[in-house]
Scaffold this active site. Structure first.
Site, PDB file in Angstrom:
ATOM      1  N   ASP A  75     -26.166 -20.602 -29.052  1.00 44.47           N
ATOM      2  CA  ASP A  75     -26.224 -19.931 -27.834  1.00 44.47           C
ATOM      3  C   ASP A  75     -27.197 -20.575 -26.788  1.00 44.47           C
ATOM      4  OD1 ASP A  75     -28.509 -18.828 -28.676  1.00 44.47           O
ATOM      5  OD2 ASP A  75     -27.597 -16.774 -28.781  1.00 44.47           O
TER       6      ASP A  75
ATOM      7  N   ASP B  11     -29.457  -4.189 -30.007  1.00 45.13           N
ATOM      8  CA  ASP B  11     -28.177  -3.494 -29.698  1.00 45.13           C
ATOM      9  C   ASP B  11     -27.050  -4.098 -30.752  1.00 45.13           C
ATOM     10  OD1 ASP B  11     -27.542  -6.144 -28.642  1.00 45.13           O
ATOM     11  OD2 ASP B  11     -27.316  -5.801 -26.714  1.00 45.13           O
TER      12      ASP B  11
ATOM     13  N   GLU C   1     -22.690  -9.605 -27.161  1.00 40.90           N
ATOM     14  CA  GLU C   1     -23.142  -8.265 -26.836  1.00 40.90           C
ATOM     15  C   GLU C   1     -21.917  -7.116 -27.060  1.00 40.90           C
ATOM     16  OE1 GLU C   1     -26.301  -7.792 -25.932  1.00 40.90           O
ATOM     17  OE2 GLU C   1     -26.936  -8.637 -24.344  1.00 40.90           O
TER      18      GLU C   1
ATOM     19  N   HIS D 286     -26.358  -7.144 -31.347  1.00 43.21           N
ATOM     20  CA  HIS D 286     -25.560  -8.748 -31.160  1.00 43.21           C
ATOM     21  C   HIS D 286     -26.001  -9.691 -31.912  1.00 43.21           C
ATOM     22  CE1 HIS D 286     -28.915  -9.662 -27.907  1.00 43.21           C
ATOM     23  NE2 HIS D 286     -29.061 -10.619 -28.817  1.00 43.21           N
TER      24      HIS D 286
HETATM   25  C1  GLP Z   1     -31.618 -13.687 -28.336  1.00 41.36           C
HETATM   26  C2  GLP Z   1     -30.608 -14.650 -29.249  1.00 41.36           C
HETATM   27  C3  GLP Z   1     -30.284 -14.140 -30.687  1.00 41.36           C
HETATM   28  C4  GLP Z   1     -31.416 -13.500 -31.402  1.00 41.36           C
HETATM   29  C5  GLP Z   1     -32.105 -12.332 -30.585  1.00 41.36           C
HETATM   30  C6  GLP Z   1     -33.249 -11.637 -31.304  1.00 41.36           C
HETATM   31  O1  GLP Z   1     -30.950 -12.514 -27.911  1.00 41.36           O
HETATM   32  N1  GLP Z   1     -29.586 -14.950 -28.530  1.00 41.36           N
HETATM   33  O2  GLP Z   1     -29.579 -14.982 -31.339  1.00 41.36           O
HETATM   34  O3  GLP Z   1     -31.140 -13.105 -32.400  1.00 41.36           O
HETATM   35  O4  GLP Z   1     -32.415 -12.997 -29.431  1.00 41.36           O
HETATM   36  O5  GLP Z   1     -34.531 -12.196 -31.155  1.00 41.36           O
HETATM   37  P1  GLP Z   1     -35.709 -11.934 -31.892  1.00 41.36           P
HETATM   38  O6  GLP Z   1     -35.594 -12.351 -33.189  1.00 41.36           O
HETATM   39  O7  GLP Z   1     -36.819 -12.624 -31.049  1.00 41.36           O
HETATM   40  O8  GLP Z   1     -35.771 -10.571 -32.100  1.00 41.36           O
END
Ligand code: GLP
Length: 261
Positions: free
Chosen positions: A67, A136, A143, A138
């Site tokens: 992404d 949440d 989302e 995702h």
């Molecule tokens: C972002 C990314 C996700 C990732 C999420 C969790 O939203 N787009 O791909 O999984 O963050 O991040 P973290 O691992 O820092 O909690």
């Protein structure tokens, strides 16, 4: 799906890096889908250590992004392109030409999304897609209420995700973009192996809903239930809301070690 409970994030990183190294032994030009955020960093560190020790060969490996933020200037240090270059491409000694990502600076975002889905298909598809999970539920930036069949497209971030990600923007939510490009859930499900890593108590409820809850667009990570080869790697804290934790531990302990994930 297979759920593997590891003692800590370093152990999770080592397990997944070994799966990547094994894949590269079988398929040296494998396309590895990489995720951003804090959670996957131990994976990239463990894989880079294996490369330095001669235990993994990434010389022909390819990586692709999951992404991207829309609208950050090219080269912004928190654009996911910059993050993947810094955390994955450089430490693994890959060239930029081995790296695929969507264009978050494109004027025609819809065309950039279509082009990225096409580029992934033309590259032969993703062999192993590493995923994190948002609080949440995702995956990527899909989302809650994302279509389970969605393709790469533009999405609007929830307030919760912008709050969560503000730490990468000097703690200032005002700097966190509202819009993103993300591989769709349908796109993600086309990868040959999905590996979701979650660590820490803050992820425990999202993990339990994804693994043990009903398949639901409300919890995008529950789409992993549809995939024939999905592995969820969690530390003890992220596993703390799983009702079947003991069953998952026993199942993995009984698995022959040579089998991997
Ligand atoms: C972002 C990314 C996700 C990732 C999420 C969790 O939203 N787009 O791909 O999984 O963050 O991040 P973290 O691992 O820092 O909690």
């Amino acid at each position: 799906m297979e759920v593997v409970i590891v003692p800590d994030s370093a152990a999770g990183g080592e397990l997944i890096a070994e799966a990547m190294a094994g894949l590269l032994r079988q398929k040296p030009d494998a396309l590895l889908g990489v995720a951003t955020g804090s959670t996957p960093l131990p994976v990239y560190e463990a894989l880079a250590a294996k490369v330095r020790a001669g235990e993994a060969d990434t010389s022909r490996a390819r990586v692709c992004q999951l992404d991207e933020y829309v609208g950050l200037p090219a080269g912004h240090p928190e654009s996911y392109r910059s993050v993947v270059l810094r955390e994955v491409v450089e430490p693994l000694g890959l060239s930029e030409s081995a790296f695929l990502g969507p264009d978050g600076t494109a004027e025609d975002v819809a065309a950039a999304c279509l082009a990225y889905d096409r580029a992934l298909a033309e590259a032969g598809g993703v062999d192993l897609q590493l995923l994190g999970i948002g609080t949440d539920g995702h995956i990527g930036f899909n989302e809650p209420c994302s279509s389970l069949a969605s393709r790469t497209r533009i999405k609007t971030l929830t307030e919760q995700t912008r709050v969560d990600n503000a730490r990468f923007f000097d703690g200032d939510i005002g700097q966190v973009p509202h819009h993103v490009i993300t591989q769709g859930i349908g796109t993600i499900l086309e990868a040959r192996h999905l590996v979701l890593l979650a660590t820490g108590e803050a992820k425990a409820d999202a993990v339990a809903l994804a693994v043990e809850g009903p398949l639901s667009a409300l919890v995008p990570a529950s789409a992993l239930q549809l995939h024939p080869h999905a592995t969820v790697v969690v530390d003890e804290a992220a596993a703390s809301s799983l009702k079947l934790a003991d069953y998952f531990r026993a199942t993995y302990a009984a698995k022959p070690s040579w089998q991997g994930i």
